[in-house]
Structure formats: C-alpha cells, structure tokens
Design a protein around this motif. Structure first.
Motif, PDB file in Angstrom:
ATOM      1  N   ALA A   1       0.830  -1.201   0.000  1.00 39.26           N
ATOM      2  CA  ALA A   1       0.000   0.000   0.000  1.00 39.26           C
ATOM      3  C   ALA A   1       0.866   1.254   0.000  1.00 39.26           C
ATOM      4  O   ALA A   1       0.576   2.226  -0.708  1.00 39.26           O
ATOM      5  CB  ALA A   1      -0.922   0.003   1.217  1.00 39.26           C
ATOM      6  N   ARG A   2       1.949   1.235   0.778  1.00 44.27           N
ATOM      7  CA  ARG A   2       2.855   2.384   0.824  1.00 44.27           C
ATOM      8  C   ARG A   2       3.520   2.605  -0.534  1.00 44.27           C
ATOM      9  O   ARG A   2       3.665   3.733  -1.001  1.00 44.27           O
ATOM     10  CB  ARG A   2       3.909   2.153   1.904  1.00 44.27           C
ATOM     11  CG  ARG A   2       4.221   3.382   2.690  1.00 44.27           C
ATOM     12  CD  ARG A   2       5.072   3.164   3.872  1.00 44.27           C
ATOM     13  NE  ARG A   2       6.158   2.230   3.658  1.00 44.27           N
ATOM     14  CZ  ARG A   2       6.898   1.707   4.614  1.00 44.27           C
ATOM     15  NH1 ARG A   2       6.669   2.023   5.852  1.00 44.27           N
ATOM     16  NH2 ARG A   2       7.861   0.866   4.356  1.00 44.27           N
ATOM     17  N   ARG A   3       3.922   1.506  -1.169  1.00 42.20           N
ATOM     18  CA  ARG A   3       4.558   1.602  -2.491  1.00 42.20           C
ATOM     19  C   ARG A   3       3.570   2.150  -3.521  1.00 42.20           C
ATOM     20  O   ARG A   3       3.919   3.011  -4.326  1.00 42.20           O
ATOM     21  CB  ARG A   3       5.079   0.237  -2.917  1.00 42.20           C
ATOM     22  CG  ARG A   3       5.830   0.268  -4.236  1.00 42.20           C
ATOM     23  CD  ARG A   3       6.341  -1.089  -4.665  1.00 42.20           C
ATOM     24  NE  ARG A   3       5.249  -1.973  -5.003  1.00 42.20           N
ATOM     25  CZ  ARG A   3       4.902  -3.053  -4.343  1.00 42.20           C
ATOM     26  NH1 ARG A   3       5.567  -3.425  -3.294  1.00 42.20           N
ATOM     27  NH2 ARG A   3       3.877  -3.797  -4.730  1.00 42.20           N
ATOM     28  N   GLU A   4       2.315   1.674  -3.485  1.00 46.65           N
ATOM     29  CA  GLU A   4       1.303   2.163  -4.413  1.00 46.65           C
ATOM     30  C   GLU A   4       1.041   3.649  -4.188  1.00 46.65           C
ATOM     31  O   GLU A   4       0.896   4.414  -5.152  1.00 46.65           O
ATOM     32  CB  GLU A   4       0.007   1.365  -4.257  1.00 46.65           C
ATOM     33  CG  GLU A   4       0.113  -0.065  -4.740  1.00 46.65           C
ATOM     34  CD  GLU A   4       0.422  -0.177  -6.209  1.00 46.65           C
ATOM     35  OE1 GLU A   4      -0.066   0.665  -6.988  1.00 46.65           O
ATOM     36  OE2 GLU A   4       1.170  -1.089  -6.586  1.00 46.65           O
TER      37      GLU A   4
ATOM     38  N   TYR B   1       3.152   5.827  -2.969  1.00 45.09           N
ATOM     39  CA  TYR B   1       4.341   6.543  -3.442  1.00 45.09           C
ATOM     40  C   TYR B   1       4.314   6.672  -4.964  1.00 45.09           C
ATOM     41  O   TYR B   1       4.586   7.751  -5.515  1.00 45.09           O
ATOM     42  CB  TYR B   1       5.597   5.814  -2.978  1.00 45.09           C
ATOM     43  CG  TYR B   1       6.870   6.400  -3.521  1.00 45.09           C
ATOM     44  CD1 TYR B   1       7.342   7.625  -3.074  1.00 45.09           C
ATOM     45  CD2 TYR B   1       7.602   5.733  -4.500  1.00 45.09           C
ATOM     46  CE1 TYR B   1       8.504   8.171  -3.574  1.00 45.09           C
ATOM     47  CE2 TYR B   1       8.766   6.273  -5.008  1.00 45.09           C
ATOM     48  CZ  TYR B   1       9.215   7.485  -4.543  1.00 45.09           C
ATOM     49  OH  TYR B   1      10.357   8.019  -5.043  1.00 45.09           O
ATOM     50  N   LEU B   2       3.984   5.574  -5.657  1.00 47.04           N
ATOM     51  CA  LEU B   2       3.944   5.618  -7.111  1.00 47.04           C
ATOM     52  C   LEU B   2       2.838   6.558  -7.601  1.00 47.04           C
ATOM     53  O   LEU B   2       3.020   7.299  -8.573  1.00 47.04           O
ATOM     54  CB  LEU B   2       3.730   4.210  -7.679  1.00 47.04           C
ATOM     55  CG  LEU B   2       4.910   3.250  -7.508  1.00 47.04           C
ATOM     56  CD1 LEU B   2       4.544   1.863  -8.007  1.00 47.04           C
ATOM     57  CD2 LEU B   2       6.144   3.759  -8.224  1.00 47.04           C
ATOM     58  N   ALA B   3       1.695   6.554  -6.909  1.00 45.66           N
ATOM     59  CA  ALA B   3       0.610   7.467  -7.289  1.00 45.66           C
ATOM     60  C   ALA B   3       1.033   8.920  -7.085  1.00 45.66           C
ATOM     61  O   ALA B   3       0.749   9.778  -7.931  1.00 45.66           O
ATOM     62  CB  ALA B   3      -0.640   7.155  -6.475  1.00 45.66           C
ATOM     63  N   SER B   4       1.738   9.200  -5.976  1.00 49.67           N
ATOM     64  CA  SER B   4       2.183  10.582  -5.742  1.00 49.67           C
ATOM     65  C   SER B   4       3.211  10.999  -6.794  1.00 49.67           C
ATOM     66  O   SER B   4       3.220  12.152  -7.228  1.00 49.67           O
ATOM     67  CB  SER B   4       2.762  10.730  -4.334  1.00 49.67           C
ATOM     68  OG  SER B   4       3.989  10.043  -4.220  1.00 49.67           O
ATOM     69  N   ARG B   5       4.067  10.079  -7.216  1.00 49.89           N
ATOM     70  CA  ARG B   5       5.026  10.399  -8.277  1.00 49.89           C
ATOM     71  C   ARG B   5       4.311  10.724  -9.580  1.00 49.89           C
ATOM     72  O   ARG B   5       4.683  11.668 -10.289  1.00 49.89           O
ATOM     73  CB  ARG B   5       6.000   9.235  -8.503  1.00 49.89           C
ATOM     74  CG  ARG B   5       7.089   9.173  -7.471  1.00 49.89           C
ATOM     75  CD  ARG B   5       8.083   8.097  -7.736  1.00 49.89           C
ATOM     76  NE  ARG B   5       8.691   8.213  -9.050  1.00 49.89           N
ATOM     77  CZ  ARG B   5       9.483   7.305  -9.582  1.00 49.89           C
ATOM     78  NH1 ARG B   5       9.783   6.226  -8.905  1.00 49.89           N
ATOM     79  NH2 ARG B   5       9.998   7.466 -10.767  1.00 49.89           N
TER      80      ARG B   5
END
Length: 156
Positions: free
Chosen positions: A68-71, A73-77
């Motif tokens: 969830a944290r990785r998703e 982070y990728l969404a914020s990028r």
C-alpha cells in the motif's frame, strides 16, 4: 599398421608438481542401505504449527502495508509528473487545459465589454482603447541574488 597418433606415442609425459592424486574414499563400516519405507524416519513436531501460522499472518500484513505504501508513493510520483507537465504547459500557453480543447483567441472588445459590465452603469466610463493592466512582475531567484549582492556592496 600405422595409427594416427603414432608420432605422439614417443613423447614423454611429465607429471606436474601441482597435481596430486586424491586419497581413496573409504566406506564406513556401519553404512547400510535405506529401508523400503522411510515414513518412520519422519517425525513432525506439530507444536510448531501455531507459531508458524502467527508468523505467516504478520508477514502477510507487513507485505500488504508495504504494498500500500509503495502504491501510494507511485501514485504521488505520477501526480507530481502531471503537475509538472501542467505547469510547463501553463508557462508556454497560459490558460491552456488539455481537457478543454484548443485555445480560442478573444477580441479586445470582449475584454473591455466585460470590464464595463463589471464596473456597472454608475462607474466612470472606461476608455475602450485602454488595455487591462499587466500582471505584476514576478521576482526570480536571480533578482533576489542581485539585490543581496547590491546590499552587501552598499554596506562596504
């Protein structure tokens, strides 16, 4: 009968000092073959079962939180990339939005009429040839640096 390797049969072979013959393997005296069924050799300690299950559930929850944290982070990028792209478009063509279609030119008379409508009938008349005031100039980092350097020079 002459063989293909007859000439090499007279070449002496030299043993390298770095090579040595390994020792012969000795089989232990108590070695015996495996029985037909080895099920009696398996003894599974079922006391470990709850421990393994709790470790597995904590591992799954950890993996889910990391995912969830990785998703996020990728969404914020991706959002940051989109924001930068919109800012670049705004620098090139202010007011342009890709979803709204191409920009259409507007007449100066439309802007003046809009200002007249906003000012109302009791306000002073507006000169139709007067352009809207330009936006205030934006200061850049370079302007700040020049001002700071000038202030340092004046202190000397």
């Amino acid at each position: 009968m002459v063989t293909q390797y007859a000439a090499s049969s007279n070449v002496p072979l030299i043993k390298s000092p770095s090579l040595r013959v390994p020792k012969a393997v000795e089989m232990p005296a108590d070695m015996y073959p495996l029985p037909d069924s080895i099920t009696e050799y398996f003894a599974y300690p079922f006391t470990l079962e709850p421990h393994v299950i709790t470790l597995e559930s904590s591992r799954k929850s950890t993996i889910a939180s990391h995912s969830a944290r990785r998703e996020a982070y990728l969404a914020s990028r991706e959002q940051e990339k989109e924001r930068r792209k919109r800012e670049a478009l705004q620098r090139v063509a202010p007011g342009y939005r890709p979803e709204s279609g191409p920009l259409a030119p507007r007449r100066l008379g439309d802007l003046v009429a809009k200002r007249l409508d906003e000012s109302g009938p009791n306000k002073a008349t507006v000169d139709p040839m007067q352009l809207p005031p330009p936006p205030p100039p934006t200061r850049t980092v370079m302007d700040d640096l020049v001002d700071q350097l000038a202030a340092m020079e004046s202190k000397k």
